[in-house]
Design a protein around this motif. Structure first.
Motif, PDB file in Angstrom:
ATOM      1  N   HIS A  43       0.834  -1.201   0.000  1.00  0.00           N
ATOM      2  CA  HIS A  43       0.000   0.000   0.000  1.00  0.00           C
ATOM      3  C   HIS A  43       0.871   1.254   0.000  1.00  0.00           C
ATOM      4  CE1 HIS A  43      -4.056   1.540   0.255  1.00  0.00           C
ATOM      5  NE2 HIS A  43      -3.709   2.390   1.202  1.00  0.00           N
ATOM      6  N   VAL A  44       1.950   1.220   0.747  1.00  0.00           N
ATOM      7  CA  VAL A  44       2.869   2.358   0.761  1.00  0.00           C
ATOM      8  C   VAL A  44       3.550   2.507  -0.594  1.00  0.00           C
ATOM      9  CG1 VAL A  44       5.009   3.248   1.754  1.00  0.00           C
ATOM     10  CG2 VAL A  44       3.256   2.271   3.243  1.00  0.00           C
ATOM     11  N   GLU A  45       4.026   1.400  -1.134  1.00  0.00           N
ATOM     12  CA  GLU A  45       4.846   1.443  -2.351  1.00  0.00           C
ATOM     13  C   GLU A  45       4.046   1.825  -3.586  1.00  0.00           C
ATOM     14  OE1 GLU A  45       8.509   1.240  -4.263  1.00  0.00           O
ATOM     15  OE2 GLU A  45       8.048   1.043  -2.115  1.00  0.00           O
ATOM     16  N   TYR A  46       2.834   1.279  -3.725  1.00  0.00           N
ATOM     17  CA  TYR A  46       2.113   1.423  -4.988  1.00  0.00           C
ATOM     18  C   TYR A  46       0.881   2.330  -4.909  1.00  0.00           C
ATOM     19  CZ  TYR A  46       5.142  -2.387  -6.358  1.00  0.00           C
ATOM     20  OH  TYR A  46       6.247  -3.146  -6.627  1.00  0.00           O
ATOM     21  N   SER A  74      -0.168  -4.754  13.154  1.00  0.00           N
ATOM     22  CA  SER A  74       1.215  -4.995  12.743  1.00  0.00           C
ATOM     23  C   SER A  74       2.098  -5.336  13.933  1.00  0.00           C
ATOM     24  CB  SER A  74       1.780  -3.767  12.020  1.00  0.00           C
ATOM     25  OG  SER A  74       3.140  -3.974  11.693  1.00  0.00           O
ATOM     26  N   ALA A  75       2.766  -6.494  13.824  1.00  0.00           N
ATOM     27  CA  ALA A  75       3.750  -6.878  14.834  1.00  0.00           C
ATOM     28  C   ALA A  75       5.167  -6.620  14.345  1.00  0.00           C
ATOM     29  CB  ALA A  75       3.589  -8.353  15.190  1.00  0.00           C
ATOM     30  N   ALA A  76       5.331  -6.428  13.040  1.00  0.00           N
ATOM     31  CA  ALA A  76       6.668  -6.226  12.480  1.00  0.00           C
ATOM     32  C   ALA A  76       7.147  -4.793  12.655  1.00  0.00           C
ATOM     33  CB  ALA A  76       6.673  -6.605  10.999  1.00  0.00           C
ATOM     34  N   ILE A  77       6.251  -3.838  12.564  1.00  0.00           N
ATOM     35  CA  ILE A  77       6.638  -2.430  12.677  1.00  0.00           C
ATOM     36  C   ILE A  77       6.881  -2.110  14.149  1.00  0.00           C
ATOM     37  CG2 ILE A  77       5.939  -0.062  12.201  1.00  0.00           C
ATOM     38  CD1 ILE A  77       4.135  -1.103  10.005  1.00  0.00           C
ATOM     39  N   LYS A  82       5.999   3.346  14.690  1.00  0.00           N
ATOM     40  CA  LYS A  82       4.587   3.726  14.750  1.00  0.00           C
ATOM     41  C   LYS A  82       4.430   5.118  15.355  1.00  0.00           C
ATOM     42  CE  LYS A  82       2.869  -1.029  15.195  1.00  0.00           C
ATOM     43  NZ  LYS A  82       2.151  -2.001  16.055  1.00  0.00           N
ATOM     44  N   ALA A  83       5.223   5.404  16.394  1.00  0.00           N
ATOM     45  CA  ALA A  83       5.156   6.731  17.008  1.00  0.00           C
ATOM     46  C   ALA A  83       5.610   7.802  16.031  1.00  0.00           C
ATOM     47  CB  ALA A  83       6.012   6.755  18.273  1.00  0.00           C
ATOM     48  N   GLY A  84       6.652   7.500  15.241  1.00  0.00           N
ATOM     49  CA  GLY A  84       7.115   8.460  14.243  1.00  0.00           C
ATOM     50  C   GLY A  84       6.079   8.725  13.170  1.00  0.00           C
ATOM     51  N   LEU A  85       5.349   7.679  12.775  1.00  0.00           N
ATOM     52  CA  LEU A  85       4.283   7.854  11.788  1.00  0.00           C
ATOM     53  C   LEU A  85       3.158   8.716  12.346  1.00  0.00           C
ATOM     54  CD1 LEU A  85       4.094   4.248  10.284  1.00  0.00           C
ATOM     55  CD2 LEU A  85       4.786   6.324   9.079  1.00  0.00           C
ATOM     56  N   ALA A 102       9.374   4.372   4.900  1.00  0.00           N
ATOM     57  CA  ALA A 102      10.514   3.596   4.403  1.00  0.00           C
ATOM     58  C   ALA A 102      11.103   2.724   5.508  1.00  0.00           C
ATOM     59  CB  ALA A 102      11.572   4.540   3.836  1.00  0.00           C
ATOM     60  N   VAL A 103      11.178   3.273   6.717  1.00  0.00           N
ATOM     61  CA  VAL A 103      11.673   2.481   7.853  1.00  0.00           C
ATOM     62  C   VAL A 103      10.736   1.310   8.130  1.00  0.00           C
ATOM     63  CG1 VAL A 103      12.184   2.539  10.323  1.00  0.00           C
ATOM     64  CG2 VAL A 103      12.853   4.465   8.860  1.00  0.00           C
ATOM     65  N   ALA A 104       9.435   1.585   8.100  1.00  0.00           N
ATOM     66  CA  ALA A 104       8.457   0.519   8.343  1.00  0.00           C
ATOM     67  C   ALA A 104       8.567  -0.571   7.285  1.00  0.00           C
ATOM     68  CB  ALA A 104       7.048   1.108   8.359  1.00  0.00           C
ATOM     69  N   GLN A 105       8.795  -0.188   6.034  1.00  0.00           N
ATOM     70  CA  GLN A 105       8.940  -1.185   4.977  1.00  0.00           C
ATOM     71  C   GLN A 105      10.163  -2.071   5.213  1.00  0.00           C
ATOM     72  OE1 GLN A 105       8.593   1.677   1.585  1.00  0.00           O
ATOM     73  NE2 GLN A 105       7.115   0.203   0.771  1.00  0.00           N
ATOM     74  N   GLN A 106      11.255  -1.469   5.680  1.00  0.00           N
ATOM     75  CA  GLN A 106      12.460  -2.256   5.972  1.00  0.00           C
ATOM     76  C   GLN A 106      12.197  -3.251   7.101  1.00  0.00           C
ATOM     77  OE1 GLN A 106      15.533   0.599   6.808  1.00  0.00           O
ATOM     78  NE2 GLN A 106      15.568   1.413   4.716  1.00  0.00           N
TER      79      GLN A 106
END
Length: 647
Positions: A43-46, A74-77, A82-85, A102-106
């Motif tokens: 969703h972020v990328e496209y 989300s357990a990966a982020i 999340k706070a930064g977003l 971008a950080v979340a995607q990584q």
């Protein structure tokens, strides 16, 4: 042919950069119900990255919804991400938002690489993705050195499973078939960007039970709206009269042309349209089939609605019927009908009524013809303002969600008062609940106007849902076979047209209700039924579907509006028995109550919806289990039935 045994290994980061291939991975994760992390990445990328430059308002709207979903799913982020977003959302800093995304995607890629991507590579969907023409660039080398640096093109073993046969059955994707896009060859040859074509990807597998796929319609949706100008609204005028033939009495129709003396004879196409129109509306002129009567019946003026497929679409009509003496003791039906493509009821009634009461010969073609130029009167209702109702306090048991921002209901050209004059508030709500669950509804009355207006009122109160099955608010006697249609029906029957033997016999999995407008009662056919959990005798034998709390709240508001003197009678100091009633029917207030009811039924539904795709094409994946688990257990049966309808 690429199979699980000879499929080349493509690194995750490269795999995700091909949107069509990445959605195969998303489908695999959906089968395991572990799809949110990859959904976030895609969703972020496209979607979001495109709208960040083309539509910033939409970017922030979608960002807010995605951040809210990630907070719970989300357990990966990481928490800091999340706070930064959230902070970027608060400050509306586009640069900070893209940086944190971008950080979340990584972080998501790290989790997927460590677990699910290995399983996906061993699945048939991975091989299918590599075989897909739209994803063929996955096997193209970025440079001549790639083959040397990457080592063998085939991967010999994987972390957890040696072959697809070793994957537990519950985790193994169900491969159905792969549908190639018909224009995929031309798109590749012309150098145009490959369309995502989500439908062909989704058809390549089977999603688990509880995940619904909703495609966007491939046809323009044109809701019926009232005319706001002074343009004429009558599209056709037809005169009718009873004649006698060898097979018995029937109606003879006469189409009234707009021009008294047309310059040229009508074309064959025009004649065909007139013939088709006459065939469609003829049964509604004398719906009870009484062409000949032994006594002079009173003149009647009643509305009807004809909804069918075809170029004519939906027609709203008004019929005037009168009985004239044919022979001694024998009277025959004659009259006129007007039809309009606009949803007019009171407007057409005012036009025809004024014409009949003031014309010397109201059924003369020359006298009727000027009606083509008469504009409709002002609509019965004004635009409904729902801003006040949307600010009402949300029930505490749902304090973590969002209230659905429904569009305001459209203007209507009839009053809801007839429905509420014939039925109690509890019965009206029960009928609407049956309509929401797509149960067949058969209205019964001695008034043809009450049938049509009540059916229109029920449809109106469903807004923004719509009744998408058979809808004949005034069912002519000649069309009673529609009662046995296998799909849900919403019809009205004049009490002289049918007997109990004509009623359908529903199967155990379906439901039909008879709503007697004259007596104000509701009767269920078959074993399946709805039940108020706090009213009436409880029926445990047939395990009825209990109405949810939202209906009880709506009933309390309606009773306070219509019956204020009957509220809290057991209190130490009950209200005055002489409470003021509304001087006129509170149309806007009633519609606002039902608007709030529908909104509450769909409360926080967006948490269970994922818009999958890119900025050009998307489908909605709705998670039934996630939506129903937000409700109390006793509301589960009703909500489960609701979300599986076609409304």
């Amino acid at each position: 042919l690429i199979s699980e045994q000879n499929a080349a290994f493509v690194p995750l980061e490269r795999f995700l950069l091909n949107p069509r291939a990445a959605h195969y991975f998303l489908l695999f994760l959906m089968q395991q119900r572990q799809h949110f992390e990859l959904y976030f990445w895609l969703h972020v990328e496209y979607v979001l990255k495109k709208y960040a430059t083309t539509d910033k308002a939409l970017f922030w709207t979608l960002t807010f919804d995605l951040i809210k979903k990630a907070e719970a799913d989300s357990a990966a982020i990481q928490a800091s991400t999340k706070a930064g977003l959230k902070q970027a959302m608060k400050t509306q800093s586009l640069e900070d938002a893209l940086s944190m995304f971008a950080v979340a995607q990584q972080e998501i890629c790290l989790v997927l690489n460590a677990s699910w991507y290995e399983r996906f590579v061993k699945s048939p969907l991975y091989s299918l993705a590599l075989s897909d023409r739209g994803a063929k660039t996955l096997l193209d080398s970025d440079s001549e050195d790639d083959d040397e640096d990457d080592g063998p093109s085939l991967r010999d073993s994987f972390s957890e499973y040696d072959s697809i046969a070793d994957i537990p059955t519950g985790e193994r994707p169900l491969l159905v078939h792969h549908v190639e896009s018909e224009d995929s060859d031309s798109d590749l040859d012309d150098g145009k960007p490959m369309k995502l074509n989500l439908e062909s990807i989704i058809r390549s597998t089977t999603l688990p039970e509880g995940l619904q796929v909703h495609y966007r319609p491939n046809y323009p949706i044109q809701p019926m709206v009232l005319r706001e100008d002074e343009c004429p609204v009558i599209d056709a005028i037809v005169l009718f009269k009873t004649i006698f033939t060898e097979s018995g009495p029937r109606l003879e129709l006469s189409y009234v042309r707009k021009d008294q003396a047309p310059r040229e004879s009508p074309s064959a196409e025009t004649q065909r349209k007139i013939s088709e129109l006459a065939k469609r509306i003829q049964p509604y002129f004398v719906p009870h089939g009484r062409f000949v009567s032994s006594q002079k019946d009173p003149d009647a003026l009643f509305p009807f609605v004809v909804i069918q497929n075809g170029e004519l679409g939906t027609l709203y009509g008004m019929c005037y019927t009168s009985y004239i003496e044919f022979t001694e003791g024998e009277f025959i039906a004659q009259g006129m009908g007007v039809v309009s493509p606009y949803p007019l009821v009171d407007g057409l009634r005012a036009i025809v009524s004024h014409h009949v009461l003031n014309a010397v010969d109201p059924l003369s073609p020359d006298v009727v013809r000027p009606l083509y130029n008469v504009p409709a009167p002002s609509p019965t209702s004004a635009p409904l303002n729902t801003s006040s109702s949307s600010k009402q306090k949300v029930p505490s048991r749902r304090n973590s969600g969002t209230l659905l921002d429904l569009p305001p209901p459209p203007r209507i050209d009839f009053s809801l008062s007839i429905l509420f004059a014939n039925l109690s508030t509890a019965v009206v709500l029960e009928v609407v609940a049956n309509a929401l669950l797509e149960h067949s509804i058969i209205l019964l009355s001695s008034s043809m106007t009450a049938l049509t207006v009540s059916a229109e009122a029920i449809r109106c109160l469903l807004n923004p849902f719509s009744w998408c099955h058979i809808y004949i608010p005034l069912l002519p006697k000649a069309l009673l076979s529609y009662l046995h249609c296998p799909t849900p029906i919403l019809v009205g029957i004049h009490q002289s047209c049918a007997t109990r033997d004509d009623l359908p016999i529903p199967s155990p999995s379906t439901c039909a209700v008879i709503v007697d407008l004259d007596r104000g009662t509701i009767e269920y056919l078959g074993s399946r039924k709805l039940q108020w959990p706090t009213m009436g005798l409880q029926d445990d034998a047939t395990t009825p579907i209990a109405l949810v709390q939202s209906f009880e709240s709506a009933k309390a508001k309606l009773d306070e509006l219509f019956h204020p003197s009957c509220i809290n009678l057991d209190d130490l100091a009950p209200p005055s028995r002489i409470s003021p009633l509304p001087s006129s029917f509170p149309e806007a207030t009633v519609r606002s109550i039902f608007h709030r009811l529908i909104s509450d039924l769909l409360y926080d539904h967006s948490a269970a919806c994922l818009v999958v795709g890119d900025a050009e094409e998307s489908v909605i994946i709705f998670d039934e289990l996630k939506f129903t688990c937000q409700r109390p257990p006793h509301e589960g049966p009703f909500i489960e039935c609701l979300i599986r309808t076609q409304c």
